[in-house]
Design a protein around this motif. Structure first.
Motif, PDB file in Angstrom:
ATOM      1  N   TRP A   1       0.882  -1.148   0.158  1.00  0.00           N
ATOM      2  CA  TRP A   1       0.140  -0.098   0.053  1.00  0.00           C
ATOM      3  C   TRP A   1       0.804   1.320   0.002  1.00  0.00           C
ATOM      4  CZ3 TRP A   1      -5.291  -0.910   0.568  1.00  0.00           C
ATOM      5  CH2 TRP A   1      -5.795  -2.180   0.677  1.00  0.00           C
TER       6      TRP A   1
ATOM      7  N   THR B   1      -0.916   7.912   0.664  1.00  0.00           N
ATOM      8  CA  THR B   1      -1.387   8.797  -0.163  1.00  0.00           C
ATOM      9  C   THR B   1      -1.760  10.276   0.608  1.00  0.00           C
ATOM     10  OG1 THR B   1      -3.639   8.079   0.035  1.00  0.00           O
ATOM     11  CG2 THR B   1      -2.538   7.399  -1.826  1.00  0.00           C
TER      12      THR B   1
ATOM     13  N   THR C   1      -9.551  -1.272  -1.869  1.00  0.00           N
ATOM     14  CA  THR C   1      -8.399  -0.404  -2.489  1.00  0.00           C
ATOM     15  C   THR C   1      -7.685   0.665  -1.409  1.00  0.00           C
ATOM     16  OG1 THR C   1      -9.807   0.933  -3.332  1.00  0.00           O
ATOM     17  CG2 THR C   1      -9.089  -0.896  -4.773  1.00  0.00           C
ATOM     18  N   ARG C   2      -8.438   0.828   0.050  1.00  0.00           N
ATOM     19  CA  ARG C   2      -8.064   2.117   0.601  1.00  0.00           C
ATOM     20  C   ARG C   2      -8.088   1.642   1.986  1.00  0.00           C
ATOM     21  NH1 ARG C   2     -11.155   6.479   2.902  1.00  0.00           N
ATOM     22  NH2 ARG C   2      -9.995   8.434   3.125  1.00  0.00           N
TER      23      ARG C   2
ATOM     24  N   VAL D   1      -3.578   7.574   5.195  1.00  0.00           N
ATOM     25  CA  VAL D   1      -4.421   6.886   4.261  1.00  0.00           C
ATOM     26  C   VAL D   1      -3.643   6.232   3.385  1.00  0.00           C
ATOM     27  CG1 VAL D   1      -6.050   7.443   2.473  1.00  0.00           C
ATOM     28  CG2 VAL D   1      -6.299   8.986   4.537  1.00  0.00           C
TER      29      VAL D   1
ATOM     30  N   GLU E   1      -3.538   3.675  -0.062  1.00  0.00           N
ATOM     31  CA  GLU E   1      -4.048   3.099  -1.242  1.00  0.00           C
ATOM     32  C   GLU E   1      -3.385   1.664  -1.868  1.00  0.00           C
ATOM     33  OE1 GLU E   1      -5.135   5.741  -4.238  1.00  0.00           O
ATOM     34  OE2 GLU E   1      -6.405   7.257  -2.650  1.00  0.00           O
TER      35      GLU E   1
END
Length: 165
Positions: free
Chosen positions: A47, A50, A143-144, A160, A162
């Motif tokens: 991941w 972001t 996806t997050r 956060v 992604e």
């Protein structure tokens, strides 16, 4: 003498409302072990950070946002370790001599809480700077990932991530 009847009606109402309990007094599990497979898959998943917020509820990015945004976190299913690949940009100095990030996760099956333990430090010459904090997984999709601290809707520190495909 209406007062005693009125008083009795109020007392009776209070007793009825306080005596009624929800049938669902058991604690809610935040995330199940099965749901958490989205984080690390069968083996591992990577991941990219972001955004890193100092105060999410005020939409205030951290001073370290830029240095975090080039980091990759790889969650491993077989351990509670997260492999962190740090980007080139330092958080404390433009060109640090050394950067280190130590990230672990913990899952409490009884509550369903997924906690991220995060430590990060840098050296430059004889100087050393670091930070350490805990964040809880608050939201998750395929996806997050959204890790935060504070009350729901009033988060302060937030990271956060992604999914890297």
């Amino acid at each position: 003498m209406q007062a005693p009847k009125y008083f009795l009606a109020i007392i009776f109402s209070i007793i009825v409302f306080t005596a009624c309990k929800s049938d669902d007094d058991s604690p809610k599990i935040k995330f199940t072990a099965e749901q958490l497979k989205m984080v690390f898959g069968d083996s591992e998943k990577s991941w990219r950070v972001t955004a890193y917020y100092a105060n999410y509820s005020h939409n205030q990015l951290s001073d370290f946002n830029d240095c975090y945004k080039d980091d990759v976190y790889t969650f491993k299913a077989d351990s509670e370790e997260v492999e962190v690949t740090l980007g080139d940009l330092g958080c404390y100095w433009p060109e640090p001599d050394e950067q280190v990030a130590t990230v672990k996760y913990f899952y409490d099956e009884t509550t369903g809480k997924f906690i991220l333990e995060h430590g990060r430090g840098e050296t430059s010459g004889n100087h050393f700077a670091s930070q350490y904090y805990l964040l809880e997984l608050e939201e998750m999709s395929e996806t997050r990932l959204f890790f935060g601290s504070g009350d729901k809707g009033k988060y302060s520190r937030v990271i956060v991530l992604e999914l890297i495909e």
